[in-house]
Write an enzyme that holds these catalytic residues in place. Structure first.
Site, PDB file in Angstrom:
ATOM      1  N   SER A 569      85.610  25.578  55.163  1.00 10.35           N
ATOM      2  CA  SER A 569      85.944  26.732  54.340  1.00 10.35           C
ATOM      3  C   SER A 569      85.675  26.385  52.868  1.00 10.35           C
ATOM      4  O   SER A 569      84.552  26.060  52.513  1.00 10.35           O
ATOM      5  CB  SER A 569      87.384  27.171  54.589  1.00 10.35           C
ATOM      6  OG  SER A 569      87.629  28.454  54.083  1.00 10.35           O
ATOM      7  N   ASP A 654      83.754  35.766  61.527  1.00  2.17           N
ATOM      8  CA  ASP A 654      84.585  35.237  60.444  1.00  2.17           C
ATOM      9  C   ASP A 654      84.767  36.298  59.361  1.00  2.17           C
ATOM     10  O   ASP A 654      83.788  36.851  58.845  1.00  2.17           O
ATOM     11  CB  ASP A 654      83.917  33.991  59.857  1.00  2.17           C
ATOM     12  CG  ASP A 654      84.851  33.181  58.980  1.00  2.17           C
ATOM     13  OD1 ASP A 654      85.848  33.740  58.476  1.00  2.17           O
ATOM     14  OD2 ASP A 654      84.588  31.979  58.791  1.00  2.17           O
ATOM     15  N   HIS A 689      87.095  32.709  61.718  1.00  2.42           N
ATOM     16  CA  HIS A 689      87.259  31.603  60.786  1.00  2.42           C
ATOM     17  C   HIS A 689      87.867  30.365  61.444  1.00  2.42           C
ATOM     18  O   HIS A 689      87.536  29.249  61.098  1.00  2.42           O
ATOM     19  CB  HIS A 689      88.146  32.058  59.630  1.00  2.42           C
ATOM     20  CG  HIS A 689      88.050  31.181  58.415  1.00  2.42           C
ATOM     21  ND1 HIS A 689      86.884  31.046  57.685  1.00  2.42           N
ATOM     22  CD2 HIS A 689      88.969  30.403  57.794  1.00  2.42           C
ATOM     23  CE1 HIS A 689      87.103  30.227  56.672  1.00  2.42           C
ATOM     24  NE2 HIS A 689      88.355  29.823  56.717  1.00  2.42           N
TER      25      HIS A 689
END
Length: 723
Positions: A569, A654, A689
């Site tokens: 991330s 995501d 995600h």
């Protein structure tokens, strides 16, 4: 350029052994596109076309499938290693395990797993005389569920789905009804559903497009929830639903007009108030209403830029954590129940330069403050006029509040872990000092005495001392020959504390060192640590990581040509930055759901997590921020140079870092990379995600990445412990 038909054919070449021997990385078409900023700046983005908000473009999907096919072909020879890693990791998990029960309103709540199943069963038992958390754990361990009431069997709910997650469940104040929020896509857009716990009836009410956040009012019919914007997915509105009424008639309670704020709703410690909290990077505001009659919400204290606060109510007063009036590391204030402005707050626990107040918990006879000092967590107990600290057992550890649902108790429940100690739940009697270990995460075949953890300090190029936590197997020689996996995050003030990493044991058993670099951008060393790693100081995050690598190599913890870096991330942004800035220092980059196209993303307010992150990265519509962000954005700074081997992962659905960022990044990297090191790009076509759902399936993805890492770092299978 590879045409669409060729890409589709490549996507099918996943099992043929000849394909594995001759596989070449896929190529994809370049299509001219100009990205313009309001101040006139322009950039060419030849892979912009890979963005498809609906995830339906056949040419784009063919490219992602071709990349997956290339990964399959490349990894075919490493499949035995992947399988063994997976078996090792899963083999450490006690499959029929359960959480430590906690008591609330006459019931004991817990979650448990059954052997061979991916998802938990959420359950409860009625509190009867003599029943304790320890007694319930013994019943669960024995498989005795006769007196159990199942709230949610997530395995049954997830049957037939590629992805499924229950984000939250909440039981009404009278213990009869339950609301829960689930997501069957991975995009974190939840559906709230309702169930009668006495009859088992599922109500027809369904509230879609919401966050996993729901609160019952005292009437046991009304719930408050947070509705998301359908385009940006931002939390935008708090609404009120009365069970049994049409959802389209739900009353709007509050709408946030400023897209830089997140939103949530909760009850206070004493259950007296329901509070709506809105928070940006630099500001907070709360609105509260009596839970017994939540018709009108009052503003607790109006928002002000650079003033953050969070208030809780118990025993006739408010307690507020805030950075107001220059309290950079936060302080605690108190206020009467009727308070409606900051003028009525009174200081209770003052701010200190060397201590960061992270949170607090209110009890009948004591208060617990979660804080940080010298880069480590600690719990401070306030009892009357005295105070003391919960003791830690190791030099590098993580300690924090656990579930303490009932404030009328002498027992504090907290969690403890380290890089050698599995997650452990303790109860501490604040009157007598007695400490009970309620549960330690069972790790089958693991002996903590065979591993060593250290706390080190690396000096950054500007003289700042950076804390580093690391672990290795006992017998390790600091001779500069080992392989190292170095992890960090370094954004949003999120601290990466040294906890137990079950999968990493497989790396340690093969002679590797695992290190966490507590770099600026987190909050390990206080608020200034965060502020010195964001906006115009963001590059400190990247140089800190590189300087920690140099330090560990110099000190003999790793060979200069056997260092792997790992981040996800915003930590994937870190990976992209260091591979541009110092590619020669890393043999391998592991990057999951990476935020690598900083400028283009932050120029588009329709993308989730853009507008409410201007105070983290900057607003590129302003030229000074644009220029600075452009100077480190990984996608924009790819150049003709030799890059390390890479494993890049993403999820098609995501909602936080959109799949097209790593897709574009890998495509451009392939054009410019002058090294012969492999670059693998894996897209999970059914997840978001957080990757695949379920406790086992995500370890399959990790085992694949680990197998690639071991191969690239030259970690021989002969160094594995005997089975």
């Amino acid at each position: 350029m590879r045409p669409l038909l060729t890409l589709l054919i490549a996507a099918l070449m996943t099992t043929n052994s000849h394909a594995a021997d001759t596989a070449t990385p896929p190529d994809v078409a370049k299509k001219p596109h100009v990205v313009r900023a309001p101040h006139g700046a322009e950039r060419q983005d030849e892979y912009y076309w890979l963005r498809d908000d609906r995830r339906q473009n056949p040419e784009m999907l063919a490219y992602l499938k071709a990349e997956n096919a290339y990964v399959d072909a490349y990894m075919q020879r490493l499949k035995p290693v992947e399988d063994r890693l997976y078996d090792e990791i899963v083999g450490r998990i006690k499959q029929d395990d359960s959480s430590v029960p906690f008591r609330e309103r006459g019931w004991w709540y817990y979650s448990r797993y059954e052997t061979g199943k991916d998802y938990p069963v959420h359950a409860r038992r009625r509190d009867v005389q003599g029943l304790t958390a320890e007694a319930i754990q013994r019943l669960n361990d024995a498989g005795d569920f006769a007196d159990e009431q199942v709230l949610l069997d997530v395995n049954a709910l997830a049957a037939g789905r590629d992805y499924y997650s229950v984000g939250v469940y909440e039981v009404s104040q009278d213990n009869r009804l339950m609301a829960y929020a689930d997501d069957a896509v991975g995009r974190r857009q939840y559906v709230i559903r309702f169930r009668n716990l006495e009859t088992g009836e599922a109500y027809p009410d369904e509230i879609r497009g919401v966050s996993p956040n729901v609160v019952w009012a005292d009437d046991n019919r009304t719930v408050f929830y947070v509705e998301n914007d359908p385009e940006t997915l931002l939390t935008k509105r708090v609404k009120k639903h009365v069970l049994g009424t049409p959802v389209e008639q739900d009353e709007l309670v509050y709408e946030e007009e400023d897209d830089s704020f997140y939103m949530g709703v909760d009850r206070t410690r004493d259950d007296r108030f329901i509070c709506i909290s809105v928070s940006s990077t630099v500001s907070d505001e709360m609105r509260c209403a009596p839970a017994a009659d939540p018709r009108e919400f009052f503003v607790f204290a109006p928002r002000a830029r650079d003033v953050e606060y969070l208030a809780d109510h118990y025993e006739g007063r408010w307690v507020i954590r805030t950075n107001a009036d220059g309290a950079k590391n936060f302080k605690l204030m108190t206020a009467p129940t009727e308070a409606r402005s900051r003028r009525e707050w009174k200081e209770w626990i003052g701010a200190r330069d060397d201590v960061f107040i992270d949170g607090f918990e209110l009890f009948r006879d004591f208060t617990v403050i979660a804080e940080r000092s010298d880069g480590l967590e600690r719990l401070r107990l306030l009892k009357g006029a005295g105070e003391e600290y919960v003791k830690a057992d190791e030099p590098a550890y993580s300690m924090g509040l656990d579930v303490n649902a009932e404030p009328e108790t002498d027992w504090l429940r907290y969690g403890y872990t380290s890089m050698t100690t599995p997650s452990t739940t303790y109860e501490l009697n604040v009157r007598t000092g007695e400490r009970r270990r309620l549960k330690q995460q069972p790790v089958l075949g693991y002996d903590p005495s065979k591993y060593v953890t250290e706390r080190l300090w690396a000096t950054a190029r500007d003289g700042t001392r950076i804390p580093v936590s690391l672990v290795y197997r006992r017998g390790f020689e600091k001779n500069g020959k080992a392989a190292l996996l170095q992890y960090a995050y370094g954004s949003y003030g999120s601290s990466m504390d040294p906890g137990f990493n079950l999968p990493a044991v497989s790396l340690l058993d093969r002679g590797m060192v695992y290190a966490i670099a507590h770099i600026r951008g987190g909050e390990e060393m206080g608020r200034a640590w965060y502020e010195n790693g964001k906006l115009f100081k963001k590059k400190n995050t990247f140089t800190d990581f590189i300087d920690v690598t140099d330090f560990l190599v110099k000190e003999g913890y790793a060979s200069r040509d056997r260092v792997a870096a790992y981040g996800g991330s915003a930590g994937g942004l870190l990976m992209g930055a260091i591979s541009n800035m110092a590619p020669e220092k890393y043999r391998l980059i592991l990057s999951q759901v990476p935020f690598v196209d900083v400028v283009t993303t932050m120029l588009d307010p329709s993308i989730p997590l853009t507008t409410n992150e201007y105070d983290e990265w900057g607003n590129p519509e302003k030229k000074d921020f644009y220029d600075y962000m452009l100077s480190y954005s990984p996608y924009d700074n790819l150049s003709k140079q030799a890059y390390p081997a890479m494993f890049v992962g993403t999820g098609l659905w995501d909602s936080q870092v959109q799949y097209w960022e790593p897709a574009k990044y890998v495509a451009r990297l392939r054009d410019l990379n002058t090294s012969d090191k492999p670059v693998l790009f894996r897209t999970n076509m059914d997840a978001g995600h957080g990757g695949k759902s379920g406790r086992f399936r995500r370890y399959r993805e990790l085992a694949e990445m680990y197998a690639f890492a071991l191969d690239q770092l030259g970690v021989a299978e002969t160094s594995m412990p005997a089975k």
